[in-house]
Design an enzyme around this catalytic site. Sequence first.
Site, short mmCIF file in Angstrom:
data_model
loop_
_atom_site.label_atom_id
_atom_site.label_comp_id
_atom_site.label_asym_id
_atom_site.label_seq_id
_atom_site.Cartn_x
_atom_site.Cartn_y
_atom_site.Cartn_z
CE LYS A 121 -4.11 -2.08 1.50
NZ LYS A 121 -5.19 -2.19 0.54
CB SER A 165 -10.36 -4.92 5.47
OG SER A 165 -10.61 -5.25 4.14
CG HIS A 190 -13.73 -0.73 4.31
ND1 HIS A 190 -14.10 -1.31 5.50
CD2 HIS A 190 -13.36 -1.77 3.50
CE1 HIS A 190 -13.97 -2.62 5.41
NE2 HIS A 190 -13.53 -2.92 4.21
CD GLU A 208 -16.37 0.49 8.13
OE1 GLU A 208 -16.91 0.05 9.16
OE2 GLU A 208 -15.29 0.03 7.70
CG ASN A 251 -14.29 -5.93 8.31
OD1 ASN A 251 -15.28 -6.53 7.90
ND2 ASN A 251 -13.34 -5.52 7.52
#
Length: 290
Positions: A105, A127, A148, A160, A198
Amino acid sequence: MYVFKAAVVGAGTMGGEIAQVIAASGVDVVLKDIDQRFVDTGLEKARDVTQAQLGGLVAKEKISSEDADRQLEELTGRITGATDYDGFGDVDFVVEAVPERMQIKQAVFAEIDSVTPGHAILSSNTSSLSITEMAEVTTRPEKVVGFHFFYPASMMRLIEVIEGDETSEETLQATTNFAQQIRKTAIRCGEGPGFVVNRILNSAVSEVWKVTHEEGLDVKEVDKEIQESRAAPMGPFFLCDLLGLDTVLHVAEHLNDSYGDRFFVSPAMKELVAAGNLGQKTGKGFYEHS
Ligand SMILES: NC(=O)c1ccc[n+]([C@@H]2O[C@H](COP(=O)([O-])OP(=O)(O)OC[C@H]3O[C@@H](n4cnc5c(N)ncnc54)[C@H](O)[C@@H]3O)[C@@H](O)[C@H]2O)c1
């Protein structure tokens, strides 16, 4: 800020559908991956989803099949596949959807920081990872934010919007507006492990993983019982296969590291991932996939 053009980096389980969602709302989008094979799979997925959505409208007699054919070409024509950053010079919003590893990333964030205009917002579909750490490798940490989506992105309405330490109020507002522009419902949250969804979802599903492991239950039987009881549209093991076991495992381990043993990590899932069996995307996980 209005988004006229967007980009998605990573055309895997999530990226193809995210590009589809953006294109379906009328915004041009570049879909980039490291290999043309992956780009083509992402473009194909976007086309299949668009075709299915338009087919549904034809079946309900909302549009004619001629209109559906025309719209299919128009909507999919808004997505341009790429293996380089040539089309990123005039984008307003980027969604990074590469594998859930901070090193990958950060490499991508450094690249997109250097190839996009200064006003562009750089978002991550992570996530669980820290937005602040991704922002650190850019020259515009105030414009880095979590965005998200949930699987499958073409159907799930929620996004999100995650605030890093440096994310500005203006970026949060523009990101929330963009979520609305692409017909999603945004909730804002801090970057605590698992964010909101999550953390809640995994607290329930990790209980199922734990009992299945401790009692030596058959995962297919567990899935069948859960599906037949209508507690969920599909069993949790089958769902994990669709999501990608590497991604699910990473989130589970991150929650376990952060909150302790109340978040269980499935040894069976660990074994599958170690053997390279990541679920639907590799053809095998808890199930065989054609
Ligand atoms: N799978 C899910 O259900 C789900 C749901 C929500 C969020 N996410 C998050 O979305 C992100 C992507 O997950 P996924 O399931 O789509 O992963 P995936 O493994 O299916 O796809 C990742 C894609 O990124 C590509 N890629 C790797 N390095 C790249 C680079 N440097 N530049 C461009 N592309 C590159 C890979 O080739 C691959 O096609 C992860 O952060 C994950 O946590 C996943």
